[in-house]
Motif scaffolding. Sequence first.
Motif, PDB file in Angstrom:
ATOM      1  N   SER A  35       0.808  -1.217   0.000  1.00 21.67           N
ATOM      2  CA  SER A  35       0.000   0.000   0.000  1.00 21.67           C
ATOM      3  C   SER A  35       0.844   1.271   0.000  1.00 21.67           C
ATOM      4  N   GLY A  36       2.160   1.141   0.022  1.00 18.35           N
ATOM      5  CA  GLY A  36       3.023   2.309   0.026  1.00 18.35           C
ATOM      6  C   GLY A  36       3.594   2.572   1.403  1.00 18.35           C
ATOM      7  N   THR A  37       3.911   3.825   1.676  1.00 16.57           N
ATOM      8  CA  THR A  37       4.551   4.208   2.923  1.00 16.57           C
ATOM      9  C   THR A  37       3.744   5.285   3.628  1.00 16.57           C
ATOM     10  N   ARG A  38       3.474   5.081   4.918  1.00 11.73           N
ATOM     11  CA  ARG A  38       2.836   6.093   5.752  1.00 11.73           C
ATOM     12  C   ARG A  38       3.922   6.910   6.441  1.00 11.73           C
ATOM     13  N   VAL A  39       3.707   8.199   6.565  1.00 12.20           N
ATOM     14  CA  VAL A  39       4.726   9.081   7.138  1.00 12.20           C
ATOM     15  C   VAL A  39       4.083  10.065   8.110  1.00 12.20           C
ATOM     16  N   THR A  40       4.761  10.287   9.217  1.00 10.65           N
ATOM     17  CA  THR A  40       4.394  11.347  10.156  1.00 10.65           C
ATOM     18  C   THR A  40       5.578  12.296  10.296  1.00 10.65           C
ATOM     19  N   LEU A  41       5.313  13.595  10.152  1.00 10.37           N
ATOM     20  CA  LEU A  41       6.357  14.613  10.293  1.00 10.37           C
ATOM     21  C   LEU A  41       6.213  15.296  11.647  1.00 10.37           C
ATOM     22  N   THR A  42       7.335  15.442  12.335  1.00  8.25           N
ATOM     23  CA  THR A  42       7.374  16.129  13.624  1.00  8.25           C
ATOM     24  C   THR A  42       8.458  17.202  13.567  1.00  8.25           C
ATOM     25  N   THR A  43       8.095  18.443  13.830  1.00  9.30           N
ATOM     26  CA  THR A  43       9.105  19.493  13.861  1.00  9.30           C
ATOM     27  C   THR A  43       9.880  19.412  15.170  1.00  9.30           C
ATOM     28  N   VAL A  44      11.158  19.767  15.112  1.00  9.66           N
ATOM     29  CA  VAL A  44      12.018  19.768  16.295  1.00  9.66           C
ATOM     30  C   VAL A  44      12.812  21.065  16.318  1.00  9.66           C
ATOM     31  N   GLN A  45      13.472  21.315  17.446  1.00  5.81           N
ATOM     32  CA  GLN A  45      14.249  22.540  17.605  1.00  5.81           C
ATOM     33  C   GLN A  45      15.423  22.552  16.626  1.00  5.81           C
ATOM     34  N   ALA A  46      15.516  23.618  15.848  1.00  2.00           N
ATOM     35  CA  ALA A  46      16.612  23.729  14.881  1.00  2.00           C
ATOM     36  C   ALA A  46      17.879  24.208  15.580  1.00  2.00           C
ATOM     37  N   PRO A  47      19.039  23.766  15.115  1.00  2.00           N
ATOM     38  CA  PRO A  47      20.293  24.230  15.726  1.00  2.00           C
ATOM     39  C   PRO A  47      20.585  25.665  15.312  1.00  2.00           C
ATOM     40  N   GLY A  48      21.414  26.328  16.085  1.00  3.91           N
ATOM     41  CA  GLY A  48      21.815  27.690  15.752  1.00  3.91           C
ATOM     42  C   GLY A  48      22.940  27.683  14.747  1.00  3.91           C
ATOM     43  N   GLN A  49      22.622  27.319  13.516  1.00  6.19           N
ATOM     44  CA  GLN A  49      23.625  27.182  12.467  1.00  6.19           C
ATOM     45  C   GLN A  49      23.264  28.064  11.279  1.00  6.19           C
ATOM     46  N   GLY A  50      24.276  28.555  10.572  1.00  7.77           N
ATOM     47  CA  GLY A  50      24.065  29.293   9.342  1.00  7.77           C
ATOM     48  C   GLY A  50      23.276  30.573   9.550  1.00  7.77           C
ATOM     49  N   ASP A  51      22.654  31.050   8.473  1.00  8.54           N
ATOM     50  CA  ASP A  51      21.832  32.253   8.527  1.00  8.54           C
ATOM     51  C   ASP A  51      20.423  31.953   9.004  1.00  8.54           C
ATOM     52  N   GLU A  52      19.944  30.756   8.749  1.00 12.10           N
ATOM     53  CA  GLU A  52      18.643  30.299   9.243  1.00 12.10           C
ATOM     54  C   GLU A  52      18.600  28.785   9.099  1.00 12.10           C
ATOM     55  N   ALA A  53      17.782  28.150   9.950  1.00  5.78           N
ATOM     56  CA  ALA A  53      17.742  26.689   9.956  1.00  5.78           C
ATOM     57  C   ALA A  53      16.363  26.206  10.376  1.00  5.78           C
ATOM     58  N   ILE A  54      15.974  25.047   9.857  1.00  7.00           N
ATOM     59  CA  ILE A  54      14.769  24.354  10.282  1.00  7.00           C
ATOM     60  C   ILE A  54      15.125  22.879  10.449  1.00  7.00           C
ATOM     61  N   ALA A  55      14.357  22.179  11.289  1.00  9.88           N
ATOM     62  CA  ALA A  55      14.654  20.768  11.535  1.00  9.88           C
ATOM     63  C   ALA A  55      13.355  20.014  11.755  1.00  9.88           C
ATOM     64  N   PHE A  56      13.329  18.772  11.317  1.00 11.50           N
ATOM     65  CA  PHE A  56      12.150  17.929  11.494  1.00 11.50           C
ATOM     66  C   PHE A  56      12.559  16.466  11.398  1.00 11.50           C
ATOM     67  N   ASN A  57      11.696  15.608  11.933  1.00  5.35           N
ATOM     68  CA  ASN A  57      11.889  14.163  11.855  1.00  5.35           C
ATOM     69  C   ASN A  57      10.747  13.549  11.071  1.00  5.35           C
ATOM     70  N   LEU A  58      11.048  12.491  10.341  1.00  3.95           N
ATOM     71  CA  LEU A  58      10.032  11.701   9.665  1.00  3.95           C
ATOM     72  C   LEU A  58      10.026  10.302  10.268  1.00  3.95           C
ATOM     73  N   THR A  59       8.844   9.829  10.626  1.00  8.94           N
ATOM     74  CA  THR A  59       8.655   8.437  11.021  1.00  8.94           C
ATOM     75  C   THR A  59       7.902   7.754   9.890  1.00  8.94           C
ATOM     76  N   LEU A  60       8.504   6.707   9.327  1.00  9.90           N
ATOM     77  CA  LEU A  60       7.943   6.032   8.156  1.00  9.90           C
ATOM     78  C   LEU A  60       7.548   4.609   8.507  1.00  9.90           C
ATOM     79  N   TRP A  61       6.405   4.182   7.972  1.00  6.83           N
ATOM     80  CA  TRP A  61       5.950   2.802   8.069  1.00  6.83           C
ATOM     81  C   TRP A  61       5.784   2.285   6.646  1.00  6.83           C
ATOM     82  N   LEU A  62       6.685   1.413   6.235  1.00  6.32           N
ATOM     83  CA  LEU A  62       6.677   0.875   4.873  1.00  6.32           C
ATOM     84  C   LEU A  62       5.937  -0.455   4.845  1.00  6.32           C
ATOM     85  N   ASP A  63       4.924  -0.543   4.012  1.00  2.63           N
ATOM     86  CA  ASP A  63       4.149  -1.779   3.859  1.00  2.63           C
ATOM     87  C   ASP A  63       4.997  -2.793   3.089  1.00  2.63           C
ATOM     88  N   VAL A  64       5.362  -3.889   3.769  1.00  4.57           N
ATOM     89  CA  VAL A  64       6.167  -4.943   3.144  1.00  4.57           C
ATOM     90  C   VAL A  64       5.401  -6.261   3.107  1.00  4.57           C
TER      91      VAL A  64
END
Length: 208
Positions: free
Chosen positions: A122-151
């Motif tokens: 059936s494909g892959t289910r995904v949940t995105l969760t934003t997390v605290q970005a590090p103080g790097q560069g001129d600007e930054a964003i960070a997130f995690n993906l949790t994937l459930w792959l139908d096998v």
Amino acid sequence: MPTPAPHPIDTDDLLAATLPNGEIEPAGSAAKKVYERDPAWAPQAISDPDCALIMDPYRDTARHTSVVQTFNSKDNVEWTASTKLTAHPSPAAATTEFDRFGQAVQGCRDFTFRNKASGNGSGTRVTLTTVQAPGQGDEAIAFNLTLWLDVSDINPDVKEIRAIRRYTMVRTGSVIADFSLSPSDSVETMEFPSELMTRQVQRLRDLV
């Protein structure tokens, strides 16, 4: 006297800006190459349009100059990480693109997708969760993906397998760096090594 136009960053510049072998610890090995987008591996169907850029950045823009550096742990089993450096015509153009990614991250939470690796399941289910970005560069964003792959089509006893992917995007001038890490189950809480990220951002700062 007018300010000279910024020097356009090309593939050679980006390759030179990747980390040299002496600066890749705690990784045990690293490889670098010019990035070539493979449409066959891009998601072919995404349930939430807000999530399209998450899985396939630059999918609807002109071709950008990008290089990828891949890192492996000393045992080559604990984690795999990579950085993708993408050059834009100017800091303003990179800022516009970065804002687009940021809006996509804020608008995306749960979705499904299919691609070449989805098989007959059936494909892959995904949940995105934003997390605290590090103080790097001129600007930054960070997130995690949790994937459930139908096998289930290849293993009837196991319907899904779960994986975690961690992403940090950092803009430094006209370059956007995508830092990604796929930890194994044994080190699932591991983040992208901060020392690698800091060294990479500094090298981008040094680009003319």
